[in-house]
Scaffold this motif. Structure first.
Motif, PDB file in Angstrom:
ATOM      1  N   THR A   1      -9.393  -4.414  -0.318  1.00  0.00           N
ATOM      2  CA  THR A   1      -8.865  -3.196   0.475  1.00  0.00           C
ATOM      3  C   THR A   1      -8.578  -1.824  -0.311  1.00  0.00           C
ATOM      4  OG1 THR A   1      -7.650  -5.056   1.513  1.00  0.00           O
ATOM      5  CG2 THR A   1      -6.837  -2.734   2.021  1.00  0.00           C
TER       6      THR A   1
ATOM      7  N   ASP B   1     -12.555  -3.366   7.183  1.00  0.00           N
ATOM      8  CA  ASP B   1     -11.241  -4.276   6.500  1.00  0.00           C
ATOM      9  C   ASP B   1     -11.229  -5.538   7.174  1.00  0.00           C
ATOM     10  OD1 ASP B   1      -9.763  -5.194   4.469  1.00  0.00           O
ATOM     11  OD2 ASP B   1      -8.265  -3.771   4.724  1.00  0.00           O
ATOM     12  N   GLU B   2     -11.997  -6.607   6.924  1.00  0.00           N
ATOM     13  CA  GLU B   2     -11.754  -7.945   7.380  1.00  0.00           C
ATOM     14  C   GLU B   2     -11.734  -7.894   8.830  1.00  0.00           C
ATOM     15  OE1 GLU B   2      -9.275 -10.526   5.381  1.00  0.00           O
ATOM     16  OE2 GLU B   2      -9.394  -9.562   3.412  1.00  0.00           O
TER      17      GLU B   2
ATOM     18  N   TYR C   1       1.003  -1.064   0.090  1.00  0.00           N
ATOM     19  CA  TYR C   1      -0.049  -0.089  -0.054  1.00  0.00           C
ATOM     20  C   TYR C   1       1.036   1.480   0.091  1.00  0.00           C
ATOM     21  CZ  TYR C   1      -3.515  -3.327   1.088  1.00  0.00           C
ATOM     22  OH  TYR C   1      -4.269  -4.575   1.024  1.00  0.00           O
TER      23      TYR C   1
HETATM   24 MG   LIG Z   1      -7.016  -6.721   1.806  1.00  0.00          MG
END
Ligand SMILES: [Mg+2]
Ligand SMILES: Nc1ncnc2c1ncn2[C@@H]1O[C@H](COP(=O)(O)OP(=O)(O)OP(=O)(O)O)[C@@H](O)[C@H]1O
Ligand SMILES: Nc1ncnc2c1ncn2[C@@H]1O[C@H](COP(=O)(O)OP(=O)(O)OP(=O)(O)O)[C@@H](O)[C@H]1O
Ligand SMILES: [Mg+2]
Lengths: 308, 272, 440, 356, 356
Positions: free
Chosen positions: E44, E159-160, A19
């Motif tokens: 995500t 998120d999860e 990310y």
């Molecule tokens: Mg993810």
């Protein structure tokens, strides 16, 4: 049979999940602002004087005398002088011994050994051992030098008393060994702490699967531990080599003697620059040390990066 | 089972040897200050306090310890503050040339600790009117320590999970708030470690304070330690051992406090 | 520039004086003397003259090399105290670098007309002179002799009033001492570990004894016979088991040899008067000998053979000493000089000696009175100073000195004197700028 | 291949945690045995003690007739797959699979051949040169299996080998693993905290709690007749309804409703006795109309289970869950009735199953 | 509370990974919306782009009428729960919950009161002084929820959030979370890779693959009529049987057996056309005796699902799965027949559902 024996490859290759690294949303501008004060200080008080030293290296500047009043640029004369000076080569070789013996072999190996032996111990024993090792590291060098002079004194020294020797002059007969052991004593703490942290990052399951396969302690180190702590080994070797290269504390034990037998480069620079007043020459040697450090750093980076 | 027993014996021997190796040199520091006429021999002291008395009466001894404290704490604070900010930014934002920059600075920092750099540093201090100023000295010392501090702290920063910061960010915290509220507490052991490292470095530094501070009243203990000699350069072991002990105590105490409070540990490992 | 003149009424004149001395540490007595006597007295005297002068003492207390480094840096950048002490041997290099200026240039004619000059022997004055100009006032001087331990001599059947006339007699005494089981019969400094001590208490007196000088008439002495003779004596002492070469290699070896002398393990030791004053001094020496005055004997250093020393002398010595001068950057050079002169006034010198630290001053008038109580110092001032020699006060001397030390070290380590002398000459050429500057 | 026998196995960690408490267990040769239990109950400890990674404080471990209690892990001839697979990141797949053989000093060509063979069997042919970091989770898991297979050990020990896979992969991997074990016939101990996994894969299973085994049996036994409320609550993809009740002659009063005594407990309850009435949602039929012997209430939550829905009823403030098949889903707020199957409902007294 | 609208949202990571590809999506106010998909599909990324933690490469994000595409995360008025909860380890529960308020410069007493209130609502009263390290996984998860609730944001992004809990806790937490969301009525986007979680909790859901949404709908729609084979294979606690077949007039030839064309595809297939026949195991009845319109083969695997078994049949080398209810389980090696429900079977042509 196709379905049961082979799972579908849902994900072929997963690139590292990163990310955005910039989790706090700094942005380049603010990142620049955050680094600016440190960089400014470094620029003024580190980079600028360091460049100045490099410049001094090509002058005949001296602390006193005519050359102090009117230093001249002499080009690479200082470097040629150094290269023709057997003392310089002697010092270089001693420095190699010193760095290899006390840092690369001594501190790194001993530090790793301590970290490894204590790796899954808690409680007072670990704290005491670590505490004493760290003590040797944080005590001021002026004090430490005295402790070692007292330890190694031929007549009254603790070491001879313990070993039952009389009049064995460690600093005279084995000056390099003495300062190497001294530096190991002094600097092991850093390696120990670094490796202790590193060993904490080795997944226990990896060690255990090696153990289950029947791997010996040595095989576990080679196959599991070392590959995991490669980065730490690199950081460690890089820093301790650098520090040891420039370490001046042997001076306080032997002053480079007897007869230059323990005159490592840092001491050589001191002898030339301060005792002899040849600042230009001293700066040139500092430059050479810098170059050697550079080579060593590149060597480490190559070595430890090559095999991923 | 024999293997187990052998292992225990090996372990105990190793630990005993290590302890002996690391404590042996320290014995002198424990015995000499309490001995009336100390030599280099370690012997059971006669527990005199006279040496301490002499040091207490010494005009510069105690003030110099205070100066050491000022210098080292000042430097440590500056180094930790600046290094933390820089290391954080370098860890989180990929500024161009970041890695090369760090290595180059690290290498240059080694030159600056060498004796050859004293002329430029002295001249610089003169030109910047920083001579005889503890603040100036703090700046100069910090400059030398910063690269390694940033280098080590960056490893700490790299190792902290980013979700904490992201979470704070979604709540609307500004970058500085994030650093204060989240990052600093998370890397506190790292900051403490760097602080101790800086203090220990400054605490033992002789050359720079000696050259740059004119006034003895401002000189730190490292310089005063060097004055405890006689005219011919002979060591005054009474004073040296006693002062050496006093000089060591603060760093040790600091280490104990820090290691108790924050844990004293390193991160590290250049990310490949 | 406007503050230069001394007449500024009302303004406080601030002066600083720096020495490598510090209360509670190195040279504590000197530091205390300046702070407690010189400063108040001088300020008082100035006040009487209607000047408001404030003097501040800037102590140090470090290795001479470090003191020199700091001083050089200070002087180079126009800093430093108004009145500074330097070692006599630094005068040349400092002068060349422009760090110090001739006093007359700085202060004016008062400097040359200082009344103290008449009391200072020519040789001692030479120390403060560079290229014919006086750069400083001498602060003190010293001399070197052979010390010997009377009890040890008695054991070996040697006389308590021993005075050798040649090197051979010294060696003979050494052989007797050795036979009597004295661990270290003769200890003469050698090697690089001792630094300048090796030159001053070793090779230079021997060179002088063999009739040589390091520099003569602007030419440096190379691998000359005197040097070979001097190195030869080293070979005889350390090769013949008369000295302990180990004590010479140790960084702390000098201290150790002192200690061993005090413990009766060294027979003969070549040292300066500092040894008497500071080492075996029963009061505050670092290797106190309570019975110093009875047990420690001293003798002049003989030439290799009578009449073969420099200037045809039978006996030789070497001297050094400190200088005190005015910082060229001083804002108040005249007052600084007054302070300087004040510290070397008879009253000041006598006062300084009161706290027990009697030493040879540059002034003969003072010495006569002051040293009366101390046999050794009287001996130095009366017997030694007339014979003594000084090192050349030039910039390259320190490097030459190191080369000499290395030569002794080589001989102690087994090199032949001829070889060591030849190596020395080669090094010397590099230092002094070619063979042209060396007398063949 | 060998049976595993544990006798009075006890493990007390330094610090005093009693992770295993005098545990007895026999796992016959070739069986696929699952160890199930909540976090911290001692599953991993048990597995590691079998492997020799932890030394037992008391009792003994016998693998195929041989008492290995004092033997080092390397000498026990068992192989283990860890939750994180423990693949060496610096070795490629071939080297990872061949690692145990390398330690056993098998010649390089032989072990590479063996790695290639095992790899091929698990469909890893085209991945043999990659590093673990270049593999997906499922692929990594298969490499870990291949490494274990290459050892030809007497027994396999798996510590939650599926829990790092994502949900879909987990389902596929479980079928795959089950089939593989059947083909190899190696005694396998499988640790999991997912009851569905244990039920689906195991020949027999043990449910653990706090260092003790609370029930051992086949998945069907454990699912249909949990021996105690702990097991009852733990097993099942939706937790069993466990409702406080009181026996009144032939009926039970549960959540304000009257229900018949379940078949299994008939005649075993005293009048007025306090019991816990257990019925799985799967055995609780849903009726939209008032029904006899049912628990009536209001629908508060509906959860889609795919071909059916899980309905939660609020029965006089007690939550009761039932399964409704597709097409008959009520809306939230509707009135509904849960009708327990009498032959599948159970009664617990003091936490233990009441059964004839 | 606000609706979320994504228009042509695109995210290309530096390095070229196109994690979101011109994605359009509208989530109405108050909806519980699940994002489902395999690992790496971009779930995500989508969530983080809504939160503003990633900047969109193209397209826009609108939250409650306001275009927030260029707005910093802190200004979007959304709250997010991370998979690892991201509770600050150096703050106690109260401070953690109150942190968002501290950022908003709410007075200390006010925010502590608020934290206490929210904490109490989630049953955390007795834990308020603890540090996260002293809490169990389930408790940590509730603290993270409480912290999010304290923000009073317009939308929640999860998120999860359940994937770090163990299997049992996960089931409980899902019911809890669902109930909480219903009560609060805050628009919620929930990311998961567990289809059962998505089915059970969501009002509506999207199934993603490689940066694209492959189907949006209610759980029932997605489960019963997957729009393509990707969704079909992904949804369901047991994967749908997807079998290659060929149309022959009114029948389909699948795995060597003849089956009737499913109701949904009737009349839509050309003769000789190659198709994929899909039927969920749940809609595949198992028969021990030969049956018409069935797939016959040998039982190779049996997996216990609790109240039923999943049977895998080897039908002419094609694996076909069916569900057998309790009590009628065959043995491995038995001959068996899977009888698809014609009204639930589906036909895919080129991966897409064939439907009228
Ligand atoms: Mg993810
Ligand atoms: N910072 C980044 N730089 C480059 N590529 C990235 C980055 N972050 C994610 N990706 C890539 O983007 C794609 C989508 O990633 P994302 O994390 O959104 O998937 P996900 O659906 O959340 O997966 P998971 O279920 O594993 O969490 C993946 O291919 C991933 O490798
Ligand atoms: N090295 C250890 N030292 C002390 N206690 C331990 C140690 N390892 C585990 N324990 C304790 O032993 C008990 C059993 O732990 P174990 O890891 O076997 O549980 P588990 O059933 O595998 O749990 P999980 O499902 O979370 O993996 C726990 O209470 C745990 O805290
Ligand atoms: Mg476990």
């Amino acid at each position: 049979m196709a379905q049961a024996t082979s799972l579908p490859d849902t994900t072929e290759e997963q690139p590292a999940r990163r990310y955005s690294e910039d989790a706090a949303g700094l942005g380049r501008l603010r990142a620049g602002a955050f680094t600016a004060p440190a960089l400014a200080l470094i620029a003024v008080f580190l980079v600028f004087p360091a460049l100045w030293v490099l410049y001094l290296g090509i002058t005949n500047y001296r602390l006193t005398g005519i050359a102090a009043a009117d230093p001249k640029v002499v080009g690479i004369d200082n470097f040629l002088t150094a290269l023709a000076n057997p003392r310089f080569w002697n010092s270089t070789w001693l420095t190699v011994e010193f760095v290899a013996g006390s840092a690369v072999i001594g501190q790194a190996v001993l530090g790793f050994t301590i970290a490894w032996v204590l790796r899954d111990r808690r409680g007072p024993l670990r704290r005491i051992v670590e505490g004493i090792v760290i003590l040797a590291w944080i005590l001021p060098s002026a004090v430490v030098a005295f402790l070692w002079v007292a330890l190694l004194d031929p007549r009254d020294g603790t070491l001879n008393a313990v070993l039952g020797l009389t009049d064995f002059a460690w600093l005279l007969d084995h000056p390099m060994l003495s300062i190497i052991v001294f530096n190991i004593w002094r600097g092991t703490a850093f390696s120990m702490m670094l490796y202790a942290a590193a060993l904490g990052n080795v997944p226990p399951s990896h060690l255990e699967s090696a153990r289950l396969a029947g791997a010996s302690n040595w095989q576990q180190l080679r196959d599991v531990v070392f590959p995991h702590i490669r980065g730490h080994v690199l950081t460690n070797l890089l820093l301790i080599s650098l520090w040891t290269f420039n370490d001046f504390s042997p001076f306080m034990l032997t002053a480079g003697g007897p007869d230059g037998k323990s005159e490592v480069l840092a001491v050589h620079v001191y002898n030339e620059a301060v005792r002899n007043g040849s600042l230009g020459y001293g700066a040139a040697i500092s430059t050479i040390i810098l170059l050697i450090n550079l080579v060593v750093a590149v060597f480490y980076l190559r070595l430890l990066r090559s095999k991923r | 089972m024999t293997r187990f027993v052998l292992g225990r014996i090996g372990f105990s021997t190793l630990v005993a040897v290590l302890l002996a190796f690391f404590t042996l040199p320290l014995l002198w520091l424990a015995s000499a200050p309490l001995t009336t006429d100390p030599t280099y021999k370690v012997s059971v002291p006669d527990f005199t306090w006279e040496n301490f008395q002499t040091i207490l009466e010494h005009p510069y001894a105690l003030p110099s310890l205070y100066n050491s404290l000022v210098l080292s704490v000042g430097t440590a604070l500056l180094v930790v503050l600046l290094a933390a900010l820089a290391a954080y930014a370098l860890s989180r934002v990929h500024l161009p040339g970041r890695d090369v920059l760090l290595y180059v600075l690290l290498l240059l920092s080694s030159i600056i600790t060498g004796t050859a750099a004293m002329v430029p540093l002295f001249q610089l201090a003169v030109d910047l009117q920083l001579i005889d100023s503890q603040f100036g000295l703090i700046l100069i010392l910090s400059g030398g320590l910063l690269p390694a501090a940033i280098f080590m702290l960056k490893d700490f920063m790299d190792a902290t999970p980013k979700s904490y910061e992201e979470s704070a960010r979604v709540f609307g915290a500004t970058p500085l708030q994030i650093v204060r509220h989240v990052v600093v507490p998370l890397v506190r052991p790292g900051l403490a470690t760097i602080a101790v490292w800086s203090v220990a470095n400054v605490w033992g530094n002789f050359l720079m304070p000696f050259l740059l501070l004119r006034d003895v009243e401002k000189q730190p203990a490292a310089v005063i330690m060097y004055t405890l000699y006689t005219e011919g350069g002979q060591a005054n072991l009474r004073l040296l051992s006693t002062f050496g002990l006093l000089y060591s105590v603060p760093v040790v105490v600091m280490y104990l406090i820090v290691s108790k409070k924050y844990g004293f540990r390193f991160h590290g490992g250049i990310k490949r | 520039a406007c503050g230069q003149s001394s007449g500024g009424g009302g303004d406080t004149i601030e002066l600083t004086i720096a020495q490598n001395a510090i209360a509670g540490g190195k040279n504590a007595a000197a530091a205390e003397f300046i702070a407690n006597w010189v400063i108040p007295k001088f300020e008082e005297a100035q006040k009487a003259k209607g000047k408001d002068v404030k003097v501040k003492f800037v102590p140090s207390g470090v290795d001479d090399e470090q003191y020199k480094t700091k001083l050089s840096l200070d002087l180079k950048s126009g800093k430093g105290a108004d009145v500074i002490d330097i070692d006599g041997i630094w005068a040349g290099e400092f002068a060349q670098a422009g760090y110090i200026k001739p006093l007359s240039e700085l202060v004016g004619p008062e400097a040359d007309s200082w009344d103290g000059w008449q009391q200072i022997p020519e040789a001692v004055q030479g120390m403060a002179t560079y290229e014919g100009k006086k750069y400083a006032l001498p602060v003190g001087t010293d001399g070197r002799v052979l010390y010997f331990s009377k009890p040890v001599f008695a054991k070996a059947g040697l006389p308590a009033d021993w005075q050798p006339k040649s090197w051979q007699e010294v060696l003979d005494a050494g052989a007797k001492l050795k036979a009597a089981g004295v661990p270290v019969p003769i200890q003469i400094n050698a090697g690089t570990a001792m630094g300048e001590a090796t030159s001053m208490q070793g090779v230079l007196p021997l060179l002088a004894g063999a009739g040589g000088e390091v520099q003569k008439d602007g030419k440096w002495t190379g691998a000359s016979q005197p040097l070979k003779d001097a190195l030869g004596l080293y070979q005889k002492i350390y090769g013949g088991g008369l000295g302990d070469p180990r004590l010479q290699q140790d960084a702390k070896g000098r201290d150790k040899s002192f200690q061993r002398f005090a413990e009766g393990e060294v027979g003969i030791l070549m040292e300066g008067d500092y040894f008497w004053r500071g080492v075996v001094n029963p009061k505050d020496g670092i290797a106190k000998m309570d019975d110093r005055d009875q047990s420690v004997g001293y003798a002049l250093i003989p030439a290799i053979e009578p009449g073969k020393g420099i200037r045809g002398q039978d006996f030789v010595s070497m001297s050094g000493g400190a200088l005190r001068t005015v910082n060229p950057h001083s804002k108040h050079p005249k007052e600084a000089f007054e302070l300087l002169a004040f510290t070397l006034s008879p009253e000041a010198l006598k006062e300084e000696a009161k706290n027990g630290s009697v030493r040879v001053t540059p002034r003969t008038d003072v010495n006569k009175e002051l040293l009366a109580g101390d046999p050794l110092l009287t001996f130095i001032s009366e017997k030694v100073l007339p014979l003594t020699a000084y090192r050349p006060p030039v910039a390259v001397y320190p490097q030459v000195s190191v080369a000499l030390q290395e030569a002794t070290s080589a001989v102690v380590g087994g090199t032949t004197p001829d070889q060591a002398a030849a190596d020395y000459q080669k090094k010397l050429e590099g230092i002094v700028g070619g063979a042209g500057n060396i007398a063949s | 291949m060998a049976a595993i026998e544990l006798r009075g196995l006890t493990k007390v960690y330094p610090g005093g945690v009693r992770a295993l408490d005098a545990l007895d267990l026999v796992i016959p040769d070739g069986e696929f045995f699952a160890l199930l239990g909540p976090s911290g109950c001692g599953k991993t400890t048990l597995l590691r003690t079998i492997a020799g990674l932890e030394t037992a404080t008391g009792g003994s471990v016998v693998i195929g007739e041989r008492d290995v209690t004092g033997v080092q892990p390397g000498g026990r001839d068992v192989a283990m797959v860890f939750q994180d697979y423990a693949l060496f990141p610096h070795m490629d797949v071939t080297d990872n699979i061949a690692y145990p053989l390398r330690i056993k000093k098998v010649a390089k060509t032989t072990r590479q051949a063996k790695a290639a063979e095992v790899g091929a069997r698990l469909g890893l042919e085209h991945l043999m040169d990659r590093r673990p970091g270049q593999l997906s989770g499922g692929q990594q898991q298969r490499v870990a299996l291949a490494r274990v297979m290459a050892t030809q050990a007497q027994a396999f020990l798996f510590d939650e080998p599926l829990s790092n896979l994502d949900a879909r992969l987990r389902l596929e991997a479980r079928t795959f693993l089950k089939k593989l074990q059947r083909e190899l016939g190696v005694t396998t101990v499988f640790v999991t905290h997912d009851q569905a996994e244990a039920l689906a894969m195991a020949d027999r299973m043990a449910v653990m709690e706090a260092g003790h085994i609370r029930q051992i049996g086949t998945p069907a036994e454990v699912f249909q007749r949990p021996a105690n409320t702990f097991v009852a609550g733990f097993i099942g993809s939706t937790p069993m309804n466990l409702l406080d009740g009181v026996a009144h002659g032939g009926t039970l009063e549960v959540a304000g409703c009257a229900l018949p005594v379940p078949t299994s407990a008939e005649g075993l309850l005293a009048d007025g006795e306090k019991i816990v009435y257990g019925v799985r949602p799967e055995y609780n039929a849903y009726a939209a109309e008032p029904a006899a012997d049912a628990l009536g209430g209001k629908v508060v939550i509906m959860e889609n289970l795919g071909a059916s829905h899980l309905v939660t009823l609020d029965v006089n403030d007690v939550m009761v869950q039932a399964i409704v098949p597709e097409g008959r889903e009520p809306a939230i707020g509707d009135q509904g009735w849960a009708v327990p199957r009498r032959d599948r409902a159970l009664v617990y007294r003091d936490g233990e199953l009441v059964a004839g």
